[in-house]
Write an enzyme that holds these catalytic residues in place. Structure first.
Site, PDB file in Angstrom:
ATOM      1  N   GLU A  70       8.627  17.001  15.049  1.00  0.00           N
ATOM      2  CA  GLU A  70       8.983  16.921  13.637  1.00  0.00           C
ATOM      3  C   GLU A  70       8.073  17.838  12.822  1.00  0.00           C
ATOM      4  O   GLU A  70       6.853  17.672  12.832  1.00  0.00           O
ATOM      5  CB  GLU A  70       8.841  15.472  13.137  1.00  0.00           C
ATOM      6  CG  GLU A  70       9.419  15.287  11.756  1.00  0.00           C
ATOM      7  CD  GLU A  70       9.191  13.891  11.179  1.00  0.00           C
ATOM      8  OE1 GLU A  70       8.084  13.347  11.334  1.00  0.00           O
ATOM      9  OE2 GLU A  70      10.121  13.356  10.557  1.00  0.00           O
ATOM     10  N   CYS A 107      13.011  12.147   6.260  1.00  0.00           N
ATOM     11  CA  CYS A 107      13.048  11.691   7.652  1.00  0.00           C
ATOM     12  C   CYS A 107      14.391  12.043   8.278  1.00  0.00           C
ATOM     13  O   CYS A 107      14.504  12.221   9.482  1.00  0.00           O
ATOM     14  CB  CYS A 107      12.809  10.191   7.726  1.00  0.00           C
ATOM     15  SG  CYS A 107      13.869   9.275   6.609  1.00  0.00           S
ATOM     16  N   GLU A 132       9.995   2.327  10.597  1.00  0.00           N
ATOM     17  CA  GLU A 132      10.943   3.406  10.263  1.00  0.00           C
ATOM     18  C   GLU A 132      10.159   4.700  10.374  1.00  0.00           C
ATOM     19  O   GLU A 132       9.374   5.030   9.486  1.00  0.00           O
ATOM     20  CB  GLU A 132      11.469   3.234   8.827  1.00  0.00           C
ATOM     21  CG  GLU A 132      12.207   1.942   8.567  1.00  0.00           C
ATOM     22  CD  GLU A 132      13.598   1.918   9.173  1.00  0.00           C
ATOM     23  OE1 GLU A 132      14.091   2.976   9.609  1.00  0.00           O
ATOM     24  OE2 GLU A 132      14.183   0.824   9.230  1.00  0.00           O
ATOM     25  N   LYS A 138       0.846  -1.201   0.000  1.00  0.00           N
ATOM     26  CA  LYS A 138       0.000   0.000   0.000  1.00  0.00           C
ATOM     27  C   LYS A 138       0.883   1.254   0.000  1.00  0.00           C
ATOM     28  O   LYS A 138       1.509   1.584   0.997  1.00  0.00           O
ATOM     29  CB  LYS A 138      -0.904   0.046   1.243  1.00  0.00           C
ATOM     30  CG  LYS A 138      -1.822   1.273   1.211  1.00  0.00           C
ATOM     31  CD  LYS A 138      -2.152   1.776   2.581  1.00  0.00           C
ATOM     32  CE  LYS A 138      -1.896   3.222   2.870  1.00  0.00           C
ATOM     33  NZ  LYS A 138      -1.931   4.215   1.842  1.00  0.00           N
TER      34      LYS A 138
HETATM   35  P1  NAD Z   1       2.059   8.821   7.555  1.00  0.00           P
HETATM   36  O1  NAD Z   1       2.377   8.116   8.810  1.00  0.00           O
HETATM   37  O2  NAD Z   1       0.983   9.818   7.561  1.00  0.00           O
HETATM   38  O3  NAD Z   1       1.696   7.773   6.413  1.00  0.00           O
HETATM   39  C1  NAD Z   1       2.543   6.707   6.059  1.00  0.00           C
HETATM   40  C2  NAD Z   1       1.719   5.614   5.416  1.00  0.00           C
HETATM   41  O4  NAD Z   1       0.829   5.081   6.409  1.00  0.00           O
HETATM   42  C3  NAD Z   1       0.835   6.100   4.268  1.00  0.00           C
HETATM   43  O5  NAD Z   1       0.787   5.109   3.265  1.00  0.00           O
HETATM   44  C4  NAD Z   1      -0.519   6.262   4.938  1.00  0.00           C
HETATM   45  O6  NAD Z   1      -1.610   6.167   4.056  1.00  0.00           O
HETATM   46  C5  NAD Z   1      -0.502   5.103   5.932  1.00  0.00           C
HETATM   47  N1  NAD Z   1      -1.402   5.251   7.080  1.00  0.00           N
HETATM   48  C6  NAD Z   1      -1.882   6.390   7.626  1.00  0.00           C
HETATM   49  N2  NAD Z   1      -2.683   6.108   8.672  1.00  0.00           N
HETATM   50  C7  NAD Z   1      -2.710   4.760   8.795  1.00  0.00           C
HETATM   51  C8  NAD Z   1      -3.354   3.855   9.690  1.00  0.00           C
HETATM   52  N3  NAD Z   1      -4.145   4.255  10.678  1.00  0.00           N
HETATM   53  N4  NAD Z   1      -3.130   2.528   9.524  1.00  0.00           N
HETATM   54  C9  NAD Z   1      -2.307   2.090   8.549  1.00  0.00           C
HETATM   55  N5  NAD Z   1      -1.705   2.893   7.666  1.00  0.00           N
HETATM   56  C10 NAD Z   1      -1.885   4.212   7.783  1.00  0.00           C
HETATM   57  O7  NAD Z   1       3.442   9.481   7.032  1.00  0.00           O
HETATM   58  P2  NAD Z   1       3.695  10.338   5.726  1.00  0.00           P
HETATM   59  O8  NAD Z   1       3.146  11.707   5.918  1.00  0.00           O
HETATM   60  O9  NAD Z   1       3.299   9.584   4.512  1.00  0.00           O
HETATM   61  O10 NAD Z   1       5.286  10.400   5.723  1.00  0.00           O
HETATM   62  C11 NAD Z   1       6.012  11.295   6.490  1.00  0.00           C
HETATM   63  C12 NAD Z   1       6.543  10.629   7.739  1.00  0.00           C
HETATM   64  O11 NAD Z   1       7.303   9.481   7.395  1.00  0.00           O
HETATM   65  C13 NAD Z   1       7.492  11.521   8.521  1.00  0.00           C
HETATM   66  O12 NAD Z   1       7.256  11.366   9.885  1.00  0.00           O
HETATM   67  C14 NAD Z   1       8.855  10.979   8.143  1.00  0.00           C
HETATM   68  O13 NAD Z   1       9.881  11.273   9.054  1.00  0.00           O
HETATM   69  C15 NAD Z   1       8.563   9.521   8.050  1.00  0.00           C
HETATM   70  N6  NAD Z   1       9.584   8.838   7.258  1.00  0.00           N
HETATM   71  C16 NAD Z   1      10.445   7.998   7.908  1.00  0.00           C
HETATM   72  C17 NAD Z   1      11.460   7.372   7.195  1.00  0.00           C
HETATM   73  C18 NAD Z   1      12.433   6.444   7.869  1.00  0.00           C
HETATM   74  O14 NAD Z   1      13.057   5.648   7.166  1.00  0.00           O
HETATM   75  N7  NAD Z   1      12.613   6.504   9.181  1.00  0.00           N
HETATM   76  C19 NAD Z   1      11.569   7.585   5.823  1.00  0.00           C
HETATM   77  C20 NAD Z   1      10.658   8.441   5.205  1.00  0.00           C
HETATM   78  C21 NAD Z   1       9.659   9.047   5.932  1.00  0.00           C
END
Ligand code: NAD
Length: 485
Positions: A377, A280, A246, A173
């Protein structure tokens, strides 16, 4: 154009009958496509397909799975420029960074293809005679992969390639802001020969698709990259699944009084404003020795004001748009918080009058370690400068957030560098370079609120495999361990 889900070897519509729009953040009236707004039924179908395909895929010799990945790497190379352009249009980052994102996907694909001829276990002597001990790797089963939008090719590839080489089947997904890059990646894997049912793609919201995946009984592993909030939800709801998380970061660059300031300046500009601060590993805090703070601030403000905001597709652009309107509101909200907390705004802090989701690169100074802008963040072009008196205070401040992903130190002193390496609580520490720039053959991940598990490198294999310990007794009699007679 309407894009579909890919389930059991077929492109099909969601059972919801609904779609959602994908827009260009540099030009929000441009609709790039409509994608399936899927639900639990679609997840069920995808899991069923993945389960049916599991036996034959996991039985295929890993080297043969590797051959498919080598073909995928080749196709990714052929399509690199096209994929980079699709990526820049749907998520906004400047084209050269999108090319880097696709390159990272190519690199991990090749690296994991090679794992098809390794997937190493180990052997060790037994404490008994005529007995042989070893470990082997087994796949986990059906893996659910949930990814964010900021690395639309690299992060899915970091998960899909090791999951496939280890013999798992997949329900994938992607984030709703970058579904097209995900579809392009899946198409390439299909062309490379991934059999039907092995890789299934379901687009849609976190609630509609991600949530049922996390709770699904027939999914054995979840690999999630995203925010700390959703990561906590995954942890609380995944039951006994194997989980890799992550999550976010609040990464700092420490600049000591003996640092090469020009080198540090380049690292700060790249770390804080590259990908519009939406990495991130982005540097969102500068922890600086107070002796050099005034000089460095002048250099930093001057360089920041020169950065050109614009569409990532234009070669003259340094900083692209944010991902969506909500992100602009969030960054602007933190600007107000910073001002109210008493931090001094050095530059930026405004939403430019421009079509697209832009935000001015923003720098606060005289920030104290416990202000919200130094703890939470922001995920945008917003940087906080925190003055300190020595290396001990610098490391203490660096460790003062709930996160622990990346960190960096600029110094000429070996002592400072080694103290940072030893004492900073983070998955990554860079010496004399910025907080960003990981290479795929080294492990990547964080500690504390950034989650757990490591992706990429040999360690990336651990997340997608289980270890079986094998005892092979050829003595012809019952031998008991621990000296039991
Ligand atoms: P997000 O947590 O909003 O979404 C990530 C994914 O989870 C998306 O596909 C989203 O649709 C899904 N999601 C959202 N709510 C959910 C739920 N209740 N159950 C299951 N899935 C759900 O994050 P984002 O805005 O897409 O990305 C930004 C974040 O990701 C930042 O916090 C960033 O630091 C982090 N990030 C971390 C890394 C790493 O490797 N540590 C890398 C890239 C991004």
């Amino acid at each position: 154009m309407i894009y579909k889900n890919y389930i059991n070897g077929k492109w099909i519509s969601s059972s919801s009958g609904k779609t959602f729009k994908n827009i260009n953040p540099a030009n929000p009236t441009q609709i790039l496509g409509k994608f399936q707004d899927s639900n639990k039924n679609d997840v069920d179908k995808a899991v069923q397909a993945a389960e049916s395909a599991y036996e034959s895929w996991s039985s295929l010799p890993a080297a043969k799975r590797g051959d498919i990945l080598y073909r995928a790497a080749h196709l990714l190379k052929e399509n690199k420029e096209r994929l980079a352009r699709i990526m820049t249009l749907e998520m906004g980052k400047v084209l050269k960074e999108s090319r880097g994102d696709v390159q990272e996907a190519i690199d991990i694909t090749e690296y994991m293809a090679g794992e098809g001829r390794r997937l190493l276990g180990h052997t060790t002597p037994s404490e008994l005679t005529d007995k042989f001990c070893l470990t082997i790797r087994m796949p986990v089963g059906v893996f659910g992969l949930i990814t964010p939008w900021n690395f639309p090719a690299a992060i899915p590839a970091w998960k899909i390639m090791p999951a496939l080489i280890c013999g798992n089947t997949i329900v994938f997904k992607p984030a709703s802001d970058t579904p097209q890059s995900a579809i392009e990646l899946v198409k390439i894997l299909i062309r490379a020969g991934v059999p039907k049912g092995v890789l299934n793609l379901v687009t849609g919201s976190g609630q509609g698709v991600g949530r049922p995946m996390i709770k699904h009984d027939q999914i054995q592993g979840i690999s999630f990259t995203g925010s700390k909030q959703v990561g906590e939800f995954v942890m609380q709801n995944a039951g006994l699944k194997k989980v890799g998380l992550e999550l976010g970061g609040k990464n700092a660059i420490i600049i000591m009084d003996d640092a090469d300031l020009k080198l540090a300046l380049d690292g700060v500009i790249w770390g804080a404003f590259g990908t519009t601060g939406q990495r991130c590993t982005a540097a969102s805090r500068i922890i600086i020795h107070k002796k050099i703070k005034p000089k460095f601030e002048k250099m930093l403000v001057k360089a920041t004001k020169k950065l050109k905001l614009g569409p990532g597709i234009k070669s003259s652009t340094d900083v692209g748009p944010l991902i969506n309107e909500k992100a602009v509101e969030k960054v602007h909200h933190y600007t107000h918080i910073g001002i109210n907390e008493g931090a001094k705004l050095l530059t930026g802090g405004k939403i430019p009058k421009k079509k697209g989701f832009y935000y001015e690169p923003t720098i606060f100074t005289d920030v104290s370690w416990n202000m919200k802008i130094a703890q939470e963040e922001i995920f945008g072009p917003s940087l906080s400068i925190i003055p300190v008196k020595d290396i001990d205070e610098a490391i203490h401040v660096c460790n003062s957030t709930p996160y622990g992903l990346s960190s960096a130190i600029y110094t000429k002193s070996l002592r400072n560098a080694f103290l940072a390496i030893e004492k900073i609580q983070a998955g990554l520490t860079y010496v004399n370079s910025s907080t960003i720039g990981s290479e795929i053959h080294l492990p990547f991940g964080g500690v504390k609120g950034t989650g757990h598990g490591r992706e990429a490198g040999i360690e990336g294999i651990d997340e997608f495999s289980e270890i079986k310990t094998v005892y092979f007794d050829f003595s012809g009699k019952l031998q008991k361990a621990q000296g039991i007679k």
